[in-house]
Design a protein around this motif. Structure first.
Motif, PDB file in Angstrom:
ATOM      1  N   THR A 139       6.779  12.537  10.587  1.00  0.00           N
ATOM      2  CA  THR A 139       5.524  12.696  11.328  1.00  0.00           C
ATOM      3  C   THR A 139       5.631  13.690  12.473  1.00  0.00           C
ATOM      4  O   THR A 139       4.634  13.986  13.122  1.00  0.00           O
ATOM      5  CB  THR A 139       5.046  11.349  11.888  1.00  0.00           C
ATOM      6  OG1 THR A 139       6.057  10.806  12.738  1.00  0.00           O
ATOM      7  CG2 THR A 139       4.697  10.376  10.767  1.00  0.00           C
ATOM      8  N   GLY A 140       6.841  14.177  12.755  1.00  0.00           N
ATOM      9  CA  GLY A 140       7.008  15.164  13.810  1.00  0.00           C
ATOM     10  C   GLY A 140       7.280  14.584  15.190  1.00  0.00           C
ATOM     11  O   GLY A 140       7.399  15.323  16.159  1.00  0.00           O
ATOM     12  N   HIS A 141       7.385  13.270  15.293  1.00  0.00           N
ATOM     13  CA  HIS A 141       7.724  12.650  16.572  1.00  0.00           C
ATOM     14  C   HIS A 141       9.232  12.777  16.800  1.00  0.00           C
ATOM     15  O   HIS A 141       9.994  13.020  15.859  1.00  0.00           O
ATOM     16  CB  HIS A 141       7.316  11.172  16.595  1.00  0.00           C
ATOM     17  CG  HIS A 141       5.839  10.961  16.457  1.00  0.00           C
ATOM     18  ND1 HIS A 141       4.922  11.467  17.341  1.00  0.00           N
ATOM     19  CD2 HIS A 141       5.113  10.296  15.525  1.00  0.00           C
ATOM     20  CE1 HIS A 141       3.703  11.115  16.977  1.00  0.00           C
ATOM     21  NE2 HIS A 141       3.793  10.416  15.863  1.00  0.00           N
ATOM     22  N   ASP A 142       9.669  12.573  18.049  1.00  0.00           N
ATOM     23  CA  ASP A 142      11.093  12.667  18.378  1.00  0.00           C
ATOM     24  C   ASP A 142      11.720  11.283  18.427  1.00  0.00           C
ATOM     25  O   ASP A 142      11.293  10.435  19.219  1.00  0.00           O
ATOM     26  CB  ASP A 142      11.285  13.339  19.746  1.00  0.00           C
ATOM     27  CG  ASP A 142      10.788  14.768  19.756  1.00  0.00           C
ATOM     28  OD1 ASP A 142      11.031  15.475  18.771  1.00  0.00           O
ATOM     29  OD2 ASP A 142      10.153  15.167  20.754  1.00  0.00           O
ATOM     30  N   TYR A 143      12.716  11.063  17.584  1.00  0.00           N
ATOM     31  CA  TYR A 143      13.507   9.829  17.645  1.00  0.00           C
ATOM     32  C   TYR A 143      14.561  10.051  18.725  1.00  0.00           C
ATOM     33  O   TYR A 143      15.400  10.940  18.610  1.00  0.00           O
ATOM     34  CB  TYR A 143      14.162   9.554  16.281  1.00  0.00           C
ATOM     35  CG  TYR A 143      15.099   8.381  16.313  1.00  0.00           C
ATOM     36  CD1 TYR A 143      14.614   7.085  16.243  1.00  0.00           C
ATOM     37  CD2 TYR A 143      16.469   8.566  16.427  1.00  0.00           C
ATOM     38  CE1 TYR A 143      15.463   5.999  16.272  1.00  0.00           C
ATOM     39  CE2 TYR A 143      17.329   7.489  16.466  1.00  0.00           C
ATOM     40  CZ  TYR A 143      16.823   6.207  16.390  1.00  0.00           C
ATOM     41  OH  TYR A 143      17.685   5.132  16.433  1.00  0.00           O
ATOM     42  N   LEU A 144      14.505   9.265  19.790  1.00  0.00           N
ATOM     43  CA  LEU A 144      15.383   9.472  20.936  1.00  0.00           C
ATOM     44  C   LEU A 144      16.648   8.622  20.903  1.00  0.00           C
ATOM     45  O   LEU A 144      17.586   8.899  21.638  1.00  0.00           O
ATOM     46  CB  LEU A 144      14.618   9.192  22.235  1.00  0.00           C
ATOM     47  CG  LEU A 144      13.352  10.037  22.442  1.00  0.00           C
ATOM     48  CD1 LEU A 144      12.626   9.593  23.700  1.00  0.00           C
ATOM     49  CD2 LEU A 144      13.691  11.516  22.487  1.00  0.00           C
ATOM     50  N   GLY A 145      16.661   7.576  20.094  1.00  0.00           N
ATOM     51  CA  GLY A 145      17.849   6.743  20.001  1.00  0.00           C
ATOM     52  C   GLY A 145      17.521   5.265  19.991  1.00  0.00           C
ATOM     53  O   GLY A 145      16.366   4.860  20.112  1.00  0.00           O
ATOM     54  N   THR A 146      18.577   4.476  19.867  1.00  0.00           N
ATOM     55  CA  THR A 146      18.454   3.025  19.815  1.00  0.00           C
ATOM     56  C   THR A 146      19.492   2.409  20.733  1.00  0.00           C
ATOM     57  O   THR A 146      20.645   2.836  20.754  1.00  0.00           O
ATOM     58  CB  THR A 146      18.662   2.508  18.371  1.00  0.00           C
ATOM     59  OG1 THR A 146      17.642   3.064  17.534  1.00  0.00           O
ATOM     60  CG2 THR A 146      18.607   0.996  18.303  1.00  0.00           C
ATOM     61  N   GLU A 147      19.079   1.416  21.483  1.00  0.00           N
ATOM     62  CA  GLU A 147      19.981   0.614  22.308  1.00  0.00           C
ATOM     63  C   GLU A 147      19.944  -0.797  21.751  1.00  0.00           C
ATOM     64  O   GLU A 147      18.896  -1.279  21.315  1.00  0.00           O
ATOM     65  CB  GLU A 147      19.520   0.620  23.770  1.00  0.00           C
ATOM     66  CG  GLU A 147      19.553   1.993  24.414  1.00  0.00           C
ATOM     67  CD  GLU A 147      18.968   2.004  25.827  1.00  0.00           C
ATOM     68  OE1 GLU A 147      18.562   0.934  26.331  1.00  0.00           O
ATOM     69  OE2 GLU A 147      18.911   3.104  26.414  1.00  0.00           O
ATOM     70  N   THR A 148      21.095  -1.477  21.768  1.00  0.00           N
ATOM     71  CA  THR A 148      21.178  -2.833  21.243  1.00  0.00           C
ATOM     72  C   THR A 148      21.405  -3.809  22.390  1.00  0.00           C
ATOM     73  O   THR A 148      22.279  -3.595  23.227  1.00  0.00           O
ATOM     74  CB  THR A 148      22.324  -2.952  20.220  1.00  0.00           C
ATOM     75  OG1 THR A 148      22.132  -1.965  19.203  1.00  0.00           O
ATOM     76  CG2 THR A 148      22.369  -4.326  19.591  1.00  0.00           C
ATOM     77  N   GLU A 149      20.605  -4.872  22.400  1.00  0.00           N
ATOM     78  CA  GLU A 149      20.775  -5.969  23.350  1.00  0.00           C
ATOM     79  C   GLU A 149      20.797  -7.252  22.551  1.00  0.00           C
ATOM     80  O   GLU A 149      19.751  -7.767  22.161  1.00  0.00           O
ATOM     81  CB  GLU A 149      19.627  -5.988  24.372  1.00  0.00           C
ATOM     82  CG  GLU A 149      19.661  -4.845  25.351  1.00  0.00           C
ATOM     83  CD  GLU A 149      18.530  -4.934  26.372  1.00  0.00           C
ATOM     84  OE1 GLU A 149      17.734  -5.896  26.337  1.00  0.00           O
ATOM     85  OE2 GLU A 149      18.442  -4.024  27.207  1.00  0.00           O
ATOM     86  N   GLY A 150      21.994  -7.773  22.274  1.00  0.00           N
ATOM     87  CA  GLY A 150      22.112  -8.962  21.435  1.00  0.00           C
ATOM     88  C   GLY A 150      21.622  -8.643  20.037  1.00  0.00           C
ATOM     89  O   GLY A 150      22.086  -7.711  19.401  1.00  0.00           O
ATOM     90  N   ASP A 151      20.629  -9.417  19.557  1.00  0.00           N
ATOM     91  CA  ASP A 151      20.063  -9.206  18.224  1.00  0.00           C
ATOM     92  C   ASP A 151      18.872  -8.243  18.234  1.00  0.00           C
ATOM     93  O   ASP A 151      18.304  -7.957  17.191  1.00  0.00           O
ATOM     94  CB  ASP A 151      19.600 -10.541  17.625  1.00  0.00           C
ATOM     95  CG  ASP A 151      20.762 -11.455  17.290  1.00  0.00           C
ATOM     96  OD1 ASP A 151      21.887 -10.952  17.130  1.00  0.00           O
ATOM     97  OD2 ASP A 151      20.541 -12.685  17.188  1.00  0.00           O
TER      98      ASP A 151
END
Length: 184
Positions: A54-66
């Motif tokens: 779609t042309g959006h920017d995926y900036l990343g993922t942070e994990t907090e527990g589940d």
């Protein structure tokens, strides 16, 4: 990471995190960041592929527990790219082909843990997040039935493959969620 808005998609399975993300992105201004909180392990690959398509920017993922906290930045202008229409086959018709023993190529694009839990015997497994770089392992001339949990990730995978020159792609809908045939 700071987000302008937060979407709670915890407890939802594919395709609902993507469906809700798409709706929420419409409320944002270009450049704003959306945080999507999800517990579906497949949501990382799903959101990466959706953002790219779609042309959006995926900036990343942070994990907090589940909880997986995904961050997307809304792009400017028209975010929907022209998509190739991928033909669909009903799960019932697809199951008939499999049970008749027809020689067909089946690509399962679910995450590793979903695939290992159960899959159709003889499928090729390439998780959605790897389809773009690994599509070359498949023959572009083959008719390929693409399957996931519900039909959303398989649609995204088929779109990615169509851009690489695959012409005989068929999306299996709804997917393994409702599969009652033989599994390994």
């Amino acid at each position: 990471m700071k987000a302008d808005q937060v979407l709670d998609a915890k407890g939802l399975a594919c395709p609902m995190p993507i469906v809700k993300t798409k709706k929420k992105m419409n409320d944002l201004e270009p450049g704003q960041v959306l945080e999507i909180q999800a517990t579906d392990k497949g949501s990382t690959a799903d959101l990466q592929a959706w953002a790219k398509s779609t042309g959006h920017d995926y900036l990343g993922t942070e994990t907090e527990g589940d909880v997986l906290r995904h961050f997307l930045r809304k792009s400017g202008g028209n975010t929907e790219t022209a998509a190739t229409v991928i033909p669909e086959i009903s799960l019932e018709d697809f199951k008939g082909k499999v049970e008749k023993g027809e020689h067909i190529t089946i690509l399962d694009v679910r995450e590793v843990d979903e695939y290992e839990e159960k899959h159709i015997p003889g499928v090729i497994h390439i998780p959605l997040g790897e389809v773009e770089k690994r599509a070359g392992e498949l023959n572009k001339e083959d008719e390929i039935y693409v399957i996931c949990h519900s039909g959303r990730r398989s649609e995204m995978a088929a779109q990615t493959m169509a851009k690489q020159g695959f012409k005989k792609l068929i999306n299996v809908v709804p997917g393994m969620r409702d599969w009652t045939g033989k599994t390994e």
